[in-house]
Design a protein around this motif. Structure first.
Motif, PDB file in Angstrom:
ATOM      1  N   ALA A 167       0.836  -1.208   0.000  1.00 61.22           N
ATOM      2  CA  ALA A 167       0.000   0.000   0.000  1.00 61.22           C
ATOM      3  C   ALA A 167       0.867   1.253   0.000  1.00 61.22           C
ATOM      4  N   ALA A 168       1.957   1.215   0.758  1.00 62.72           N
ATOM      5  CA  ALA A 168       2.867   2.374   0.757  1.00 62.72           C
ATOM      6  C   ALA A 168       3.496   2.574  -0.614  1.00 62.72           C
ATOM      7  N   ALA A 187       3.008   5.984  -2.761  1.00 65.23           N
ATOM      8  CA  ALA A 187       4.189   6.756  -3.122  1.00 65.23           C
ATOM      9  C   ALA A 187       4.539   6.607  -4.598  1.00 65.23           C
ATOM     10  N   GLY A 188       4.346   5.398  -5.155  1.00 66.70           N
ATOM     11  CA  GLY A 188       4.645   5.202  -6.568  1.00 66.70           C
ATOM     12  C   GLY A 188       3.693   5.942  -7.479  1.00 66.70           C
ATOM     13  N   THR A 189       2.446   6.129  -7.054  1.00 66.76           N
ATOM     14  CA  THR A 189       1.489   6.874  -7.868  1.00 66.76           C
ATOM     15  C   THR A 189       1.753   8.366  -7.821  1.00 66.76           C
ATOM     16  N   ALA A 240      -6.841   7.698  -8.078  1.00 67.46           N
ATOM     17  CA  ALA A 240      -6.303   6.354  -7.822  1.00 67.46           C
ATOM     18  C   ALA A 240      -5.928   6.184  -6.354  1.00 67.46           C
ATOM     19  N   CYS A 241      -5.277   7.192  -5.768  1.00 68.01           N
ATOM     20  CA  CYS A 241      -4.918   7.109  -4.347  1.00 68.01           C
ATOM     21  C   CYS A 241      -6.159   7.155  -3.460  1.00 68.01           C
ATOM     22  N   GLY A 242      -7.160   7.948  -3.861  1.00 68.13           N
ATOM     23  CA  GLY A 242      -8.403   7.955  -3.103  1.00 68.13           C
ATOM     24  C   GLY A 242      -9.105   6.612  -3.138  1.00 68.13           C
ATOM     25  N   GLN A 295      -4.093   3.783   5.654  1.00 68.00           N
ATOM     26  CA  GLN A 295      -5.069   4.761   5.165  1.00 68.00           C
ATOM     27  C   GLN A 295      -4.549   6.189   5.225  1.00 68.00           C
ATOM     28  N   PRO A 296      -3.835   6.607   6.288  1.00 66.47           N
ATOM     29  CA  PRO A 296      -3.300   7.980   6.268  1.00 66.47           C
ATOM     30  C   PRO A 296      -2.350   8.242   5.105  1.00 66.47           C
ATOM     31  N   ALA A 297      -1.485   7.257   4.769  1.00 65.76           N
ATOM     32  CA  ALA A 297      -0.557   7.469   3.657  1.00 65.76           C
ATOM     33  C   ALA A 297      -1.292   7.612   2.337  1.00 65.76           C
TER      34      ALA A 297
END
Length: 830
Positions: A414-415, A419-421, A451-453, A468-470
């Motif tokens: 998930a991280a 971060a990759g997006t 996408a992150c949302g 979820q915070p990241a």
């Protein structure tokens, strides 16, 4: 040839001496062991005859028999030879028993190397003879190791065979390097086959002789190119040699489980990389091969570490991180070419593949992404960006796709997804904004934000609050930057406010504690963006507090304030209604928002009158100041009365009182500084201002501090009433006789009011204040007023004072003589 013959002769003599010494030590050891065994054998006493029963011989005292001849004493064991035969592990054992053998093996290798170098420098032998000599020397050392392993004199000490075998392996590696890379005596194919044969021999000898042989092979194999001249045949053959040698070492380490060997080989390999990077600084044509070698070394070392059983996760990922850092350092020398990007992306992909198989490598994947962002930023700030934009897109897909696909499997995926997006896109936008039009950047960033949302929503649905915070932070950052592309710079606060509200609402839905802190970030960003208006506020406050009559000139433009501060401040104040919002930053962010909100109201309130000249200050200065102060007092009074936001209410009330004292009594007192207050008695700005201040305080809870302040402002209102009645619109000018008498009369009335209020409400402090003021008024009348009056005015003055004093004394006496009822709670509190 003569030197080589002498060297061999000396070596043979030394070897015979060592064998003879070992034989003598072995004989001495056996003698000592026999003595030790003899000393430990129990001594059996000769059998004694059975003593007759006691009843057969009555007890009697007998003389002691003469002592038997003592047997010959056994020789005592000799401790010193025993200690020599089994030396303790320590400095003596290390320096006297171990290091000489190992150093001797290294010395043999170096002797062969320097012998060949000597023959080259002096032209004694041709290339073929030199190579053959080196090969014979290596083979002789290997044969000597086998002889030492089997010989009776040396088989009890395996270190001799180990040192000789290691030296022989190192010599054979060096021989192949000389034959193939330096002299081109054998074709590349034959050299490769010979290298495989030597590698197999090294593996076999290491398996046969143990770690010391492997260590000697490692040292010799890495030092050999330096002795022969690392660039004599070019960098390509050298790197092929190093690659095969490292593969052999890693294979041996995996076979025997020697993690130390894999670690040492990895460190030596990276040492060669850095040496070559420095040495080839001016020859960039050879650096791509160094990059390829770096990529292979990092991946191979990490795999070897895992296969040898190294338990530390940080050691396992260290080669990958070191390789990635090395490739980032090499990229500028490679002009950020597609080959340089290819090396890095391939190694990053290998890191992701290892992470997919074993989560231990997750930190390496995160480090790969972080270093990728550094590499991308360095490449995009170059005048010729070349392949960097395409590489940024490939990197986004490389990290984002597996991250989103496996986001629900582990937290690190998930991280990587978040971060990759967001990372490569934001770095590209920051480093090269001219690559695309603003609206193109905005569309890409809003798509990435979506996408992150969606990732945050998936984590919420899967009840995985950790990441979820990241994901939410990435979505908010992308949304803020994307929306900012569609508004002017002066309206940057608008997208930040939208993101602030969105983060606050999402926190209420997800109910993850860490999410409630995130709305603070866009608010802080809005404050940074509004640094100039906030600095203007600071200048305004300083000028106003130090007595500037025209602070309007320092006020930022109203439009600028509305664009840059009004929306984020209002949004944050709205989030404060939810007590969960902002976490630990709630107090200081809330205080900041309230302060800025008050400053905004102050700035807007000064717009209608726009006092920017001294005549306008005289006409409207006091009225405007009184209205602002009364707004603070009324708002604070209302909050305290209704017990809603009592802390804010107390701050507003205190702010209003401080404004009254500092500006209306000290800096801009209308009795000293000309300001219009209104021509009508009792219906003018000065009296209403002081009377309302007293009213707000009198009507609050009956605390002693509020009563004291209320009494003070009542006194001020009474004095202002007399002053305005005698002077009119402007209160400046001298004190007349009538005004002086008016002060006495009004103060007498105020003292009577205080006494009445203190008696009615049973406030002891207020009664004392009334008596004190009455005493002051009496002294004033007798000492000051009487001197200024004569005739009928003096008589009337004393007559009125006498009647008033008699009435007050009569009423106060009745109060003191009556039985005191039970004190109310308010009095008990006082």
């Amino acid at each position: 040839m003569i030197g080589f013959t002498l060297l061999l002769a000396l070596g043979a003599v030394a070897f015979l001496l060592v064998l003879r010494r070992l034989k003598l030590l072995e004989q001495e050891l056996r003698r000592v062991e026999s003595l030790i065994a003899l000393s430990e054998t129990p001594v059996r006493s000769p059998p004694r005859e059975m003593a007759p029963p006691l009843r057969a011989a009555p007890p009697r005292l007998r003389e002691a028999p003469p002592p038997a001849a003592a047997p010959a004493p056994l020789p005592e064991p000799l401790p010193e030879p025993a200690a020599d035969s089994a030396p303790r592990a320590g400095f003596e054992s290390l320096v006297g028993g171990r290091l000489p053998i190992w150093i001797g093996g290294v010395a043999l290798v170096l002797a062969g190397f320097f012998l060949v170098r000597y023959s080259i420098e002096n032209g004694l032998l041709g290339p073929a003879a030199r190579t053959l000599l080196a090969a014979l020397f290596g083979a002789a050392l290997v044969a000597a190791s086998e002889a030492a392993r089997r010989a009776p004199q040396t088989r009890d000490d395996p270190r001799v065979a180990q040192a000789l075998a290691g030296a022989g392996v190192a010599s054979l590696y060096a021989t192949l390097y000389l034959a193939a890379a330096l002299y081109h005596l054998i074709a590349p194919g034959a050299a490769f086959v010979a290298m495989l044969a030597v590698t197999a021999a090294a593996l076999g000898l290491s398996l046969r002789h143990g770690p010391p042989t492997a260590a000697m092979a490692l040292v010799g194999g890495f030092v050999a190119p330096l002795i022969a001249g690392f660039d004599a045949a070019g960098i390509g053959p050298l790197l092929v040699y190093l690659t095969l040698f490292l593969a052999a070492l890693f294979g041996l380490a995996i076979r025997r489980g020697w993690g130390w060997l894999a670690l040492a080989a990895c460190v030596a390999g990276f040492g060669w990389i850095n040496f070559l990077a420095v040495a080839l600084g001016g020859v960039p044509g050879d650096l791509p091969a160094v990059g390829a070698f770096t990529m292979l070394l990092a991946a191979g070392a990490s795999a070897a570490f895992a296969a040898t059983g190294i338990a530390s996760r940080w050691l396992r990922i260290a080669p990958l991180v070191a390789g990635l850092v090395q490739l980032v350092a090499l990229a500028p020398a490679l002009d950020f070419s597609p080959l340089a990007w290819g090396f890095y992306l391939v190694l990053a992909a290998a890191t992701l593949a290892l992470t997919a198989r074993q989560p231990t490598y997750a930190p390496a994947s995160l480090a790969a992404l972080a270093l990728l962002l550094v590499l991308e930023g360095l490449a995009l700030v170059q005048p010729d960006r070349g392949f960097a934009p395409v590489a940024a897109g490939i990197a986004t897909l490389l990290f984002a796709l597996p991250g989103h696909g496996w986001a629900l499997r582990e937290r690190h995926w998930a991280a990587l997804a978040a971060a990759g997006t967001s990372g490569p896109l934001l770095v590209a936008h920051a480093a090269a904004p001219d690559l695309l039009a603003a609206w193109n950047w905005g569309m890409l960033e809003l798509a990435a934000a979506a996408a992150c949302g969606h990732l945050a929503w998936r984590l919420h649905r899967a009840a995985q609050p950790a990441m979820q915070p990241a994901a939410t932070l990435a979505a908010g950052l992308l949304a803020a930057v994307g929306l900012a592309q569609f508004v002017p710079v002066s309206w940057l606060a608008l997208p930040l406010t939208v993101v602030l509200v969105g983060l606050a609402l999402w926190a209420r839905v997800a109910r993850v504690p860490a999410l409630f802190v995130l709305p603070a970030l866009p608010f802080v960003a809005a404050l940074i963006a509004a640094a100039l208006p906030i600095a203007g506020f600071a200048e305004l406050l300083f000028a106003s507090a130090t007595g500037d009559r025209l602070p309007f000139a320092h006020l930022p433009a109203a439009a600028t304030l509305l664009q840059s501060l009004a929306l984020p401040v209002a949004a944050l104040l709205a989030t404060l209604l939810d007590p969960r919002q902002l976490g630990r930053a709630r107090e200081w962010l809330g205080g900041t928002a309230i302060t800025l909100g008050l400053l905004l109201v102050y700035a807007l309130a000064k717009q209608p009158l726009a006092i920017d000249t001294l005549p306008r200050f005289v006409a409207w200065g006091f009225v405007e100041r009184a209205l602002l102060t009364q707004a603070c007092l009324a708002a604070g009074w209302l909050m305290l009365k209704r017990q809603r936001l009592p802390r804010l209410g107390g701050v507003l009330l205190m702010l209003g009182l401080c404004r009254f004292v500092w500006f209306d009594l000290v800096l801009f007192n209308p009795a000293l500084v000309a300001q219009s207050v209104g021509p009508l008695p009792l219906i003018n700005a000065a009296f209403l201002h002081a009377a309302l201040a007293a009213f707000w305080l009198w009507s609050l809870a009956p605390a002693r501090g509020f009563r004291a302040a209320a009494a003070l402002f009542t006194l001020v209102a009474a004095l202002v009433a007399v002053r305005q009645a005698t002077h009119g619109d402007l209160l400046t000018g001298p004190v007349s006789t009538g005004e002086n008498g008016g002060y006495s009369a009004i103060l007498l009335g105020v003292s009577g009011f205080w006494l009445w209020r203190g008696i009615a409400a049973r406030h002891h402090d207020l009664r004392l204040a009334g008596l004190g003021l009455l005493t002051v008024v009496t002294c004033k009348v007798f000492l000051i007023d009487a001197a200024a009056l004569d005739g009928l005015l003096r008589i009337l003055s004393f007559l009125g004072l006498g009647v008033a004093l008699i009435a007050i004394g009569w009423g106060y006496g009745r109060f003191l003589g009556s039985p005191a009822p039970a004190a109310p709670e308010s009095d008990a509190a006082t």
